[in-house]
Design a protein around this motif. Structure first.
Motif, short mmCIF file in Angstrom:
data_model
loop_
_atom_site.label_atom_id
_atom_site.label_comp_id
_atom_site.label_asym_id
_atom_site.label_seq_id
_atom_site.Cartn_x
_atom_site.Cartn_y
_atom_site.Cartn_z
N PRO A 288 11.44 21.94 -18.22
CA PRO A 288 12.61 22.34 -17.43
C PRO A 288 13.38 21.16 -16.87
O PRO A 288 12.85 20.07 -16.69
N ALA A 289 14.66 21.40 -16.62
CA ALA A 289 15.53 20.46 -15.92
C ALA A 289 16.15 21.22 -14.76
O ALA A 289 16.16 22.45 -14.76
N PRO A 290 16.68 20.54 -13.74
CA PRO A 290 17.26 21.24 -12.59
C PRO A 290 18.38 22.18 -13.00
O PRO A 290 19.31 21.79 -13.71
N SER A 291 18.29 23.44 -12.58
CA SER A 291 19.28 24.44 -12.97
C SER A 291 20.67 24.11 -12.45
O SER A 291 21.68 24.53 -13.03
N GLY B 107 12.86 10.96 -23.57
CA GLY B 107 11.89 10.50 -22.59
C GLY B 107 11.41 11.58 -21.63
O GLY B 107 10.36 11.43 -20.99
N LYS B 108 12.16 12.68 -21.53
CA LYS B 108 11.76 13.78 -20.64
C LYS B 108 10.45 14.43 -21.10
O LYS B 108 9.80 15.10 -20.32
N GLY B 109 10.11 14.20 -22.35
CA GLY B 109 8.86 14.73 -22.86
C GLY B 109 7.64 14.04 -22.25
O GLY B 109 6.51 14.53 -22.41
N LEU B 110 7.86 12.92 -21.57
CA LEU B 110 6.76 12.17 -20.95
C LEU B 110 6.68 12.36 -19.44
O LEU B 110 5.76 11.84 -18.80
N THR B 111 7.63 13.08 -18.88
CA THR B 111 7.62 13.26 -17.42
C THR B 111 6.38 14.05 -16.98
O THR B 111 6.11 15.12 -17.52
N PRO B 112 5.62 13.53 -16.00
CA PRO B 112 4.47 14.28 -15.49
C PRO B 112 4.91 15.65 -14.94
O PRO B 112 5.96 15.75 -14.29
N GLN B 113 4.15 16.66 -15.23
CA GLN B 113 4.52 18.02 -14.85
C GLN B 113 4.74 18.18 -13.34
O GLN B 113 5.58 18.98 -12.91
N LYS B 114 4.05 17.38 -12.56
CA LYS B 114 4.17 17.49 -11.10
C LYS B 114 5.56 17.09 -10.61
O LYS B 114 5.95 17.42 -9.47
N LEU B 115 6.32 16.35 -11.45
CA LEU B 115 7.66 15.93 -11.07
C LEU B 115 8.75 16.90 -11.54
O LEU B 115 9.91 16.76 -11.15
N PRO C 38 11.34 19.92 -11.85
CA PRO C 38 12.22 19.73 -13.01
C PRO C 38 12.96 18.39 -13.01
O PRO C 38 13.83 18.18 -13.81
N ARG C 39 12.61 17.49 -12.08
CA ARG C 39 13.24 16.17 -12.08
C ARG C 39 12.61 15.28 -13.14
O ARG C 39 11.45 15.46 -13.52
N HIS C 40 13.38 14.29 -13.60
CA HIS C 40 12.88 13.38 -14.64
C HIS C 40 13.32 11.95 -14.34
O HIS C 40 14.08 11.34 -15.11
N PRO C 41 12.84 11.39 -13.23
CA PRO C 41 13.23 10.02 -12.88
C PRO C 41 12.78 9.01 -13.94
O PRO C 41 11.64 9.06 -14.41
N GLY C 42 13.70 8.14 -14.31
CA GLY C 42 13.36 7.09 -15.28
C GLY C 42 13.15 7.56 -16.70
O GLY C 42 12.58 6.84 -17.52
N HIS C 43 13.67 8.76 -17.02
CA HIS C 43 13.41 9.29 -18.37
C HIS C 43 14.11 8.49 -19.46
O HIS C 43 13.67 8.48 -20.61
N GLY C 44 15.22 7.80 -19.09
CA GLY C 44 15.92 7.01 -20.10
C GLY C 44 15.07 5.90 -20.67
O GLY C 44 14.85 5.81 -21.88
N ASN C 45 14.54 5.07 -19.78
CA ASN C 45 13.69 3.96 -20.23
C ASN C 45 12.36 4.45 -20.79
O ASN C 45 11.77 3.83 -21.67
#
Length: 409
Positions: A217-220, A258-266, A268-275
């Motif tokens: 998910p991403a922020p609605s 990179g959003k595929g690597l975001t820890p689930q606890k974070l 729907p936010r995805h900080p640093g997903h670009g790098n």
């Protein structure tokens, strides 16, 4: 000996699509006879000849049977006794299994013309499942012919699922995968290629990095569609309306990888997903042997695409840094590519497809303004040397950015 036009040329002609290549099948002949007629033998896996004048491809009628894994796991029989009907039976889709003689008469034993009229992608026989590459080919045809409302026959889609689940796709050569993907990315609706692969369980095998985005998910507030996989397909759909450039389209496909690597606890936010996506892009491109120019553009797009959304609030030195990162001074085409990718990202969201994205043009126009700087004049009329010249150029570019921002405010 009889010669027939076969395959894509007939299909495209019946669909009023420009024919670019013609393939011919020769019935009742053999290798020696073709060589005596002046044809040049070029086929490595089976007898294919080039016409001595037109250089079009002529293949002896043949049959095939499965003998191993993957695309090359086949044995063939090409002899003067193989009939046209037998040759057409080995082909993938009925719309590609039509022949035409020199008088213009069609030979259509598997009802390909009917399926063209019905806008149907349907396998010719059960031997379809012997060639794993056909999963990608059908997905590519679905993308190519989407604008004509073609759909995949349910039985063919079921065969594609069986093939995906069998493990055969893992034997495909990277070069073959990339060739089909590249051709799909050239189509009007390349997102359909990946959607079909998803539907038949092949995406997780061929593009696991893209498949993993589904369900994340991403922020609605920013993404009404919520699902990152859906957003990625919407982005690819939009970028394909903005440009035909394949590197730009592929980079847009990978922009949120990179959003595929975001820890689930974070979520729907995805900080640093670009790098975070950079190693994934490198791995994917290296695995499929994707050209370096496409890889580098994809890495840059993942890193900075969302910064362009906020271009009005960026500091002058940060804007200059963006142009430096994309190497805009040596590769000016990247400025437009990044602008378009950012626009596609912004518009590739449910209900937001038609928003006005002014940031992209602003980014492009600012670059045009900065590019007026006369570099040769600085070099020729300066006592500076080496790194001091570079710093002088950077300082002058920064001044122009500041002046541009004043003009626009």
């Amino acid at each position: 000996m009889k010669i027939y036009l076969v395959g894509g040329a007939i299909r495209d002609n019946l669909l009023n699509i420009k024919v670019t290549d013609k393939d011919w099948v020769v019935v009742g002949s053999n290798i020696n006879s073709m060589l005596k007629l002046g044809f040049n033998l070029v086929g490595k896996d089976f007898p294919v000849f080039l016409h001595p004048k037109t250089h079009e491809e002529y293949s002896l009628a043949r049959t095939e049977y499965k003998s191993g894994h993957g695309y090359k796991g086949f044995k063939y029989c090409a002899s003067s006794t193989i009939s046209l009907k037998e040759d057409l039976l080995r082909r993938d889709l009925t719309i590609n299994a039509i022949a035409q003689d020199k008088l213009g008469n069609f030979y259509d034993p598997y009802n390909g013309i009917k399926d063209i009229k019905n806008r149907l992608l349907k396998h010719v026989s059960s031997s379809f499942k012997d060639d794993p590459l056909r999963v990608l080919r059908v997905a590519r045809f679905a993308a190519k012919l989407k604008y004509l409302n073609f759909r995949i026959h349910e039985n063919t889609l079921e065969l594609m699922k069986i093939m995906s689940d069998s493990g055969e796709l893992s034997y495909l050569k990277p070069e073959r995968i990339w060739k089909e993907t590249y051709n799909a990315l050239q189509s009007t609706n390349p997102q359909v290629f990946f959607q079909v692969l998803k539907k038949c369980n092949a995406l997780s095998i061929i593009f696991p990095e893209i498949n993993k985005l589904y369900g994340i998910p991403a922020p609605s507030k920013w993404h009404p569609e919520i699902d990152t996989g859906i957003h990625t397909m919407l982005t690819l759909k939009i970028i394909s309306k903005l440009t035909k450039n394949v590197p730009t389209r592929f980079a847009a496909l990978c922009h949120d990888i990179g959003k595929g690597l975001t820890p689930q606890k974070l979520w729907p936010r995805h900080p640093g997903h670009g790098n975070a996506g950079i190693p994934l892009i490198k791995g994917l491109c290296n695995k499929l042997k994707i050209p370096n120019n496409i890889k580098h553009l994809s890495i840059i797009a993942a890193s900075i695409h969302d910064i362009i959304h906020d271009i009005y609030n960026q500091k002058p030195k940060d804007i200059l840094n963006i142009y430096n990162i994309i190497d805009a001074w040596r590769k000016p085409e990247r400025v437009k590519q990044i602008a378009l990718i950012s626009e596609a990202d912004a518009r590739g969201r449910l209900t937001l497809e038609y928003i006005k994205y002014k940031q992209g043009k602003y980014f492009i126009n600012m670059y045009k303004y900065i590019s007026k700087l006369n570099i040769k004049s600085i070099i020729n009329n300066s006592n500076l040397k080496g790194d001091f010249i570079s710093k002088k150029i950077q300082d002058e570019r920064l001044k122009l950015i500041k002046y541009f921002l004043k003009l626009k405010n």
